[in-house]
Scaffold this motif. Structure first.
Motif, short mmCIF file in Angstrom:
data_model
loop_
_atom_site.label_atom_id
_atom_site.label_comp_id
_atom_site.label_asym_id
_atom_site.label_seq_id
_atom_site.Cartn_x
_atom_site.Cartn_y
_atom_site.Cartn_z
N GLY A 45 0.80 -1.22 0.00
CA GLY A 45 0.00 0.00 0.00
C GLY A 45 0.84 1.27 0.00
N SER A 46 2.14 1.15 0.20
CA SER A 46 3.02 2.32 0.24
C SER A 46 3.15 2.93 -1.16
CB SER A 46 4.41 1.94 0.74
OG SER A 46 4.36 1.46 2.05
N THR A 47 3.41 4.23 -1.19
CA THR A 47 3.62 4.94 -2.45
C THR A 47 5.13 5.05 -2.72
OG1 THR A 47 3.72 7.08 -1.34
CG2 THR A 47 1.54 6.33 -2.10
N PRO A 48 5.51 5.42 -3.93
CA PRO A 48 6.93 5.62 -4.22
C PRO A 48 7.59 6.65 -3.29
CG PRO A 48 5.72 5.49 -6.27
CD PRO A 48 4.70 5.52 -5.15
N GLN A 49 6.85 7.66 -2.88
CA GLN A 49 7.40 8.67 -1.97
C GLN A 49 7.77 8.05 -0.63
OE1 GLN A 49 4.52 9.05 -3.72
NE2 GLN A 49 5.13 10.61 -5.19
N LEU A 83 5.01 -2.58 -7.76
CA LEU A 83 4.05 -1.49 -7.64
C LEU A 83 3.07 -1.52 -8.82
CD1 LEU A 83 7.14 -0.13 -6.90
CD2 LEU A 83 5.54 1.50 -5.96
N PRO A 85 -0.65 0.69 -10.23
CA PRO A 85 -1.46 1.87 -9.95
C PRO A 85 -2.78 1.50 -9.28
CG PRO A 85 -1.41 1.39 -12.31
CD PRO A 85 -0.49 0.42 -11.65
N ASP A 86 -3.19 2.36 -8.33
CA ASP A 86 -4.50 2.15 -7.70
C ASP A 86 -5.58 2.75 -8.60
OD1 ASP A 86 -4.41 4.90 -7.28
OD2 ASP A 86 -4.15 4.77 -5.12
N VAL A 90 -2.33 6.24 -8.80
CA VAL A 90 -1.13 6.38 -7.95
C VAL A 90 -0.47 5.02 -7.79
CG1 VAL A 90 -0.29 7.00 -5.66
CG2 VAL A 90 -2.14 8.32 -6.69
N PRO A 91 0.83 4.88 -8.12
CA PRO A 91 1.50 3.59 -7.92
C PRO A 91 1.57 3.25 -6.44
CG PRO A 91 2.85 5.07 -9.26
CD PRO A 91 1.72 5.88 -8.71
N ARG A 92 1.21 2.01 -6.11
CA ARG A 92 1.26 1.53 -4.73
C ARG A 92 1.88 0.14 -4.69
NH1 ARG A 92 -1.03 4.81 -1.10
NH2 ARG A 92 -2.54 6.29 -1.88
#
Length: 126
Positions: A45-49, A83, A85-86, A90-92
């Motif tokens: 569930g984490s994003t690239p950031q 990863l 995209p949701d 947004v990539p997750r």
């Protein structure tokens, strides 16, 4: 009268301190440090950031259509992070898979030892 008021204040303060000591302990930080998950599953569930903040730039980043594969290396393992995209694009992180088969030791190594350069094979000479 003043003694009675002081006694009430003292009793009230003591009671509040007693109640405060019964409160549940605060969250404990793991050896991984604040923010870094202690398991590969914790990355889902984490994003690239978030990945950049926790681990920095990956040793390898591969893009296959809308999917991305990020590879992190430590002295103990390589961690493959997938990863997708949701619904909003947004990539997750969908999965994080260590190559040593032990997610706990891999995450601990990434958190405590830091990242190492990838040991990528050189292309074979033809």
């Amino acid at each position: 009268m003043v003694q009675r008021a002081n006694f009430r204040i003292f009793t009230l303060t003591g009671g509040m301190l007693a109640l405060a000591s019964c409160a549940a302990p605060g969250p404990q930080l793991s050896d991984a440090g604040p923010g870094i998950p202690t398991s590969a599953q914790g990355l889902v569930g984490s994003t690239p950031q978030v990945l950049d903040a926790d681990f920095g730039q990956p040793a390898l980043r591969r893009v296959d259509g809308s999917a991305q594969v990020w590879l992190y290396h430590s002295p103990v393992c390589g961690l493959n992070v997938f990863l997708y995209p949701d619904s909003s694009g947004v990539p997750r992180v969908a999965a994080a898979v260590p190559d040593n088969g032990d997610p706990v030791s891999c995450m601990q190594s990434l958190a405590t030892h830091g990242l190492t350069a990838a040991a990528l094979e050189r292309p074979a000479a033809s």
